[in-house]
Enzyme design. Structure first.
Site, mmCIF file in Angstrom:
data_model
loop_
_atom_site.group_PDB
_atom_site.id
_atom_site.type_symbol
_atom_site.label_atom_id
_atom_site.label_comp_id
_atom_site.label_asym_id
_atom_site.label_seq_id
_atom_site.Cartn_x
_atom_site.Cartn_y
_atom_site.Cartn_z
ATOM 1 N N HIS A 4 0.844 -1.205 0.000
ATOM 2 C CA HIS A 4 0.000 0.000 0.000
ATOM 3 C C HIS A 4 0.874 1.249 0.000
ATOM 4 C CE1 HIS A 4 -3.370 -2.646 1.207
ATOM 5 N NE2 HIS A 4 -4.132 -1.676 0.704
ATOM 6 N N LYS A 50 -0.510 5.057 4.352
ATOM 7 C CA LYS A 50 -1.474 4.180 5.034
ATOM 8 C C LYS A 50 -1.077 4.003 6.500
ATOM 9 C CE LYS A 50 -4.000 -0.165 4.585
ATOM 10 N NZ LYS A 50 -5.288 0.447 4.901
#
Ligand SMILES: NC(=O)c1ccc[n+]([C@@H]2O[C@H](COP(=O)([O-])OP(=O)(O)OC[C@H]3O[C@@H](n4cnc5c(N)ncnc54)[C@H](OP(=O)(O)O)[C@@H]3O)[C@@H](O)[C@H]2O)c1
Length: 264
Positions: free
Chosen positions: A149, A153
């Site tokens: 990600h 995040k």
């Protein structure tokens, strides 16, 4: 159908707002964020007005943060008239926070769906990965999950990686091992998180045998994917009886119907 967007000023909140406005059967009555409320396009309202404003909505969609989700819990807990459906897309909630939502679903008679990933492709991957696990694990295949990600995040591993791992662990006699730092044990399903750049979200499930390997993966190409999925799952949860639901409670038949009949 009328929706309320909690986290409306965020990246996902903006995408979901766009997806709602693109449908002809949904309207956005308002939204909330750390900076206050927006109701019928008017910004800067105080949280005191939340209870009155939110009763106009059939569904509350939460894509905020752990803290934002706690705020929502507090206002719903303190509002005796709250009785709508809720889709929780925020990730990183701990068990205590989830238990409280389960209690609220009963006490306030709300239909609540906990959806750490609203991509319909991920829901299909979840089903397929369990099937492959059931066939391959008894044949000696090791199962590992790798997820990547973007650098901003907050939680790791992703709620989706946990969702996938729990699905497979649930049908096999396995335990989940997050970010292993020692030798692999045979009863483990490993989950490893990578963070960096602007990756929207990638999940790969690897089935590693002695003579062959199978890898199935999902790559999100835009946030719009999760936003459109959130609208579809919102349509699913408003039709459910009060109670606490997880993505695994959506049957494969319902999921296929959602995918085939999608209007967003
Ligand atoms: N389920 C899925 O498929 C999926 C997909 C992508 C992301 N997510 C999750 O969705 C959440 C939001 O992601 P994002 O990328 O949109 O984050 P973001 O851009 O940082 O936006 C967060 C939003 O939450 C609000 N917020 C934060 N703390 C709050 C508080 N204490 N009270 C009220 N509102 C608060 C922010 O308000 P301000 O702007 O006023 O600070 C903002 O509107 C994260 O948990 C993420 O992991 C889920």
């Amino acid at each position: 159908m009328k929706a309320w967007m909690h986290g409306y000023s965020g990246r996902m909140g903006q995408e979901i707002t766009k997806a709602i406005r693109a449908t002809n059967h949904w309207t956005l009555v308002g939204g909330s964020s750390a900076r206050g409320l927006m109701f019928e396009e008017q910004e800067g309202l105080s949280w005191d007005q939340f209870s009155n404003a939110v009763t106009n909505a059939d569904l509350v969609i939460d894509f905020s943060s752990v803290a934002g989700n706690l705020e929502l819990q507090k206002v719903i807990r303190s509002d005796s008239h709250y009785s709508k459906a809720l889709l929780i897309g925020s990730t990183g909630l701990d068990q205590k926070q989830i238990d409280e939502w389960q209690k609220l679903a009963i006490d306030k008679k709300v239909a609540i769906l906990l959806a750490p990933n609203t991509s319909l492709g991920i829901l299909l991957l979840h089903q397929v990965s369990k099937l492959l696990g059931e066939v391959l694990a008894p044949q000696g295949f090791d199962i590992e999950i790798l997820e990547s990600h973007h650098r901003a995040k907050l939680d790791a591993p992703s709620g989706t990686a946990k969702f996938l791992a729990q699905g497979i662990a649930g049908v096999l006699d396995k335990t989940i091992k997050v970010n292993r730092d020692g030798k692999r044990e045979s009863h483990e399903i490993g989950v490893t998180a990578l963070r960096g750049g602007t990756v929207f979200g990638e999940h790969e499930i690897q089935y590693l045998g002695d003579e062959e390997e199978i890898k199935i993966s999902h790559r999100a190409l835009s946030r719009g994917l999760f936003a459109k999925g959130a609208v579809l799952l919102g349509e699913w949860i408003v039709k459910q009886k009060p109670g606490f639901y997880r993505l695994e409670d959506i049957t494969i038949e319902e999921m296929i119907k959602l995918i085939q009949e999608r209007k967003v």
